[in-house]
Scaffold this motif. Structure first.
Motif, PDB file in Angstrom:
ATOM      1  N   ASP B  38      15.992  47.214  31.766  1.00 12.40           N
ATOM      2  CA  ASP B  38      14.581  46.843  31.883  1.00 12.40           C
ATOM      3  C   ASP B  38      14.386  45.340  32.033  1.00 12.40           C
ATOM      4  O   ASP B  38      13.545  44.890  32.812  1.00 12.40           O
ATOM      5  CB  ASP B  38      13.801  47.320  30.648  1.00 12.40           C
ATOM      6  CG  ASP B  38      13.709  48.835  30.610  1.00 12.40           C
ATOM      7  OD1 ASP B  38      14.033  49.456  31.654  1.00 12.40           O
ATOM      8  OD2 ASP B  38      13.337  49.386  29.559  1.00 12.40           O
ATOM      9  N   THR B  39      15.128  44.570  31.237  1.00  9.74           N
ATOM     10  CA  THR B  39      14.871  43.131  31.200  1.00  9.74           C
ATOM     11  C   THR B  39      15.745  42.341  32.142  1.00  9.74           C
ATOM     12  O   THR B  39      15.466  41.186  32.433  1.00  9.74           O
ATOM     13  CB  THR B  39      15.124  42.585  29.777  1.00  9.74           C
ATOM     14  OG1 THR B  39      16.477  42.870  29.432  1.00  9.74           O
ATOM     15  CG2 THR B  39      14.196  43.203  28.754  1.00  9.74           C
ATOM     16  N   GLY B  40      16.820  42.928  32.603  1.00  7.50           N
ATOM     17  CA  GLY B  40      17.759  42.189  33.436  1.00  7.50           C
ATOM     18  C   GLY B  40      18.436  41.048  32.685  1.00  7.50           C
ATOM     19  O   GLY B  40      18.721  39.998  33.247  1.00  7.50           O
ATOM     20  N   ALA B  41      18.676  41.255  31.390  1.00  8.12           N
ATOM     21  CA  ALA B  41      19.278  40.196  30.579  1.00  8.12           C
ATOM     22  C   ALA B  41      20.695  39.886  31.054  1.00  8.12           C
ATOM     23  O   ALA B  41      21.416  40.769  31.514  1.00  8.12           O
ATOM     24  CB  ALA B  41      19.298  40.631  29.118  1.00  8.12           C
ATOM     25  N   LYS B  42      21.061  38.591  30.927  1.00  9.54           N
ATOM     26  CA  LYS B  42      22.395  38.190  31.358  1.00  9.54           C
ATOM     27  C   LYS B  42      23.386  38.166  30.200  1.00  9.54           C
ATOM     28  O   LYS B  42      24.594  38.246  30.404  1.00  9.54           O
ATOM     29  CB  LYS B  42      22.343  36.784  31.965  1.00  9.54           C
ATOM     30  CG  LYS B  42      21.771  36.728  33.356  1.00  9.54           C
ATOM     31  CD  LYS B  42      21.871  35.297  33.835  1.00  9.54           C
ATOM     32  CE  LYS B  42      21.136  35.099  35.137  1.00  9.54           C
ATOM     33  NZ  LYS B  42      20.929  33.666  35.393  1.00  9.54           N
ATOM     34  N   GLY B  43      22.827  37.957  29.006  1.00  8.55           N
ATOM     35  CA  GLY B  43      23.725  37.849  27.857  1.00  8.55           C
ATOM     36  C   GLY B  43      23.180  38.624  26.667  1.00  8.55           C
ATOM     37  O   GLY B  43      21.969  38.757  26.496  1.00  8.55           O
ATOM     38  N   VAL B  44      24.104  39.159  25.849  1.00  6.56           N
ATOM     39  CA  VAL B  44      23.698  39.913  24.665  1.00  6.56           C
ATOM     40  C   VAL B  44      24.523  39.398  23.475  1.00  6.56           C
ATOM     41  O   VAL B  44      25.735  39.237  23.591  1.00  6.56           O
ATOM     42  CB  VAL B  44      23.969  41.417  24.848  1.00  6.56           C
ATOM     43  CG1 VAL B  44      23.590  42.193  23.592  1.00  6.56           C
ATOM     44  CG2 VAL B  44      23.223  41.950  26.062  1.00  6.56           C
ATOM     45  N   VAL B  45      23.838  39.118  22.355  1.00  5.40           N
ATOM     46  CA  VAL B  45      24.572  38.747  21.142  1.00  5.40           C
ATOM     47  C   VAL B  45      24.322  39.815  20.084  1.00  5.40           C
ATOM     48  O   VAL B  45      23.180  40.124  19.757  1.00  5.40           O
ATOM     49  CB  VAL B  45      24.122  37.369  20.609  1.00  5.40           C
ATOM     50  CG1 VAL B  45      24.894  37.051  19.323  1.00  5.40           C
ATOM     51  CG2 VAL B  45      24.361  36.290  21.636  1.00  5.40           C
ATOM     52  N   ILE B  46      25.396  40.411  19.597  1.00  7.52           N
ATOM     53  CA  ILE B  46      25.273  41.389  18.513  1.00  7.52           C
ATOM     54  C   ILE B  46      25.822  40.745  17.242  1.00  7.52           C
ATOM     55  O   ILE B  46      27.011  40.424  17.170  1.00  7.52           O
ATOM     56  CB  ILE B  46      26.055  42.685  18.824  1.00  7.52           C
ATOM     57  CG1 ILE B  46      25.573  43.269  20.158  1.00  7.52           C
ATOM     58  CG2 ILE B  46      25.882  43.702  17.708  1.00  7.52           C
ATOM     59  CD1 ILE B  46      26.343  44.507  20.590  1.00  7.52           C
TER      60      ILE B  46
END
Lengths: 272, 118
Positions: B38-46
């Motif tokens: 949905d957001t087209g995010a480039k990076g994810v931090v968990i």
């Protein structure tokens, strides 16, 4: 009967001393080898005998701490435990010898025998207990010292930490190393950890396995592990054992490792 | 039980603060992939700072999430893994070598930024 023992032990002191010395002379070589001069040995012996005779006369350990102090002193001097145990046994034998040379009846002799036994046995127990306590203390002190020296984590530069390893690595130590390493990473907020194995004499599959595990754990926390101090012979063993260390960087010396670490953390050392 | 996923510019931030059971983990996997789409995010931090137990299934799901997100063009970073958790994972034989990690949220974001700039 007590009186009889007392009388004999004080009147026949010379005879007792003579016999005692003869019997204990075999121990002399054993004791003198441990940094104790013959004079000192004689002196200790004399003191021991004096104290034993006094003890027999007083007939009470608890009243008098001199025996305790004497045992402590002997142990502090690193004398073998044999000196004390054999000394006590010899004393019993000598006393009985001397007593039985007097003209006594059979029942009385048995009485005397039992009495002397009752005097000496608690002392023997005491000696053994005291010396084992002494050694236990020494061993536990050494163990703590060893643990402290075993796996230090040293922050050297910003975000760079070094853990020098010296000596063989077994499973127990590997566990300690891993815990210290991870705690050190969190505490110092390290980005790079260098494990220096210059001082590890042998790297076999087990040691390598432990190092790989530690490096993997460090990576899970978000830091990079660099293995440094790989000597030529260790490189040879690692390759001939077929151990794969290619998951993390390895360098031959700590210096090269630190240079690499600076590169990773985008830092530079400048000369003034 | 759903794990909240926060959006910040082109990154997605997730802080896991509940005990992860299998169902929650799978739900999270689905939610995250949908959010990335949905957001087209480039990076994810968990961020796993408050997680004190990870079993082999959760570890597998986390590894899968990282690979799936990569397929969709988002780089994932795991941060704040506790020493005890790391030791458990290593003991289980899970080294997650392909998963990028960082010490905490701050360093995780820095690392992500560096990687995405390159």
């Amino acid at each position: 009967m007590r009186n009889m023992i007392n009388d004999i032990s004080s009147n026949k002191r010379d005879v007792i001393a003579q016999k005692w010395k003869n019997e204990l002379s075999t121990l002399k070589n054993l004791c003198i080898s441990s940094k104790i001069t013959p004079d000192m040995f004689e002196q200790l012996n004399e003191e021991f005998l004096d104290m034993m005779i006094r003890y027999i006369n007083q007939n009470d350990i608890e009243k008098d701490q001199t025996l305790h102090r004497f045992f402590d002193k002997v142990l502090q001097l690193n004398m073998p435990l044999k000196f004390l145990t054999q000394g006590l046994q010899t004393f019993r034998r000598v006393i009985l010898d001397v007593l039985l040379q007097e003209d006594v009846k059979k029942e009385k002799a048995i009485d005397i025998y039992q009495h002397v036994d009752r005097l000496i046995d608690p002392l023997l127990n005491e000696v053994v207990e005291e010396s084992s306590l002494f050694w236990e203390k020494t061993v536990s002190a050494q163990k703590t010292a060893l643990m402290e020296l075993s796996a230090p984590v040293i922050p050297v530069l910003e975000n760079i930490t070094v853990m020098p390893l010296i000596g063989t690595i077994d499973t127990e130590r590997a566990k300690l190393i891993m815990e210290n390493l991870l705690d050190g990473v969190i505490k110092n907020r390290s980005l790079v950890v260098l494990i220096d194995i210059t001082g590890v004499p042998v790297v076999d599959t087990m040691v390598a396995h432990h190092i790989i595990q530690a490096a993997d754990a460090v990576r899970l926390l978000g830091a990079t592990c660099i293995l440094v101090g790989i000597r030529p012979e260790i490189a040879q063993t690692i390759i001939s054992l077929g151990i794969d260390l290619s998951y993390f960087p390895t360098k031959s010396t700590l210096l090269k490792g630190i240079e690499h670490a600076l590169e990773i953390t985008n830092q530079q050392l400048l000369k003034k | 039980m759903r794990i909240p996923i926060l959006k910040m510019h082109e990154y997605l931030l997730i802080s896991i603060q509940v005990e992860l059971d299998d169902q929650t983990a799978l739900q999270f996997q689905e939610d995250l992939l949908k959010r990335i789409h949905d957001t087209g995010a480039k990076g994810v931090v968990i961020d796993l700072t408050s997680v004190d137990m990870i079993d082999s299934f959760i570890a597998k799901v986390l590894g899968d999430v990282v690979r799936m997100s990569k397929l969709m063009g988002a780089q994932v970073m795991l941060t704040g893994i506790q020493p005890a958790v790391a030791i458990t994972l290593i003991d289980l034989g899970i080294s997650m070598r392909e998963v990028p990690t960082a010490l905490d949220l701050e360093q995780g974001l820095d690392k992500l930024r560096l990687e995405l700039e390159e």
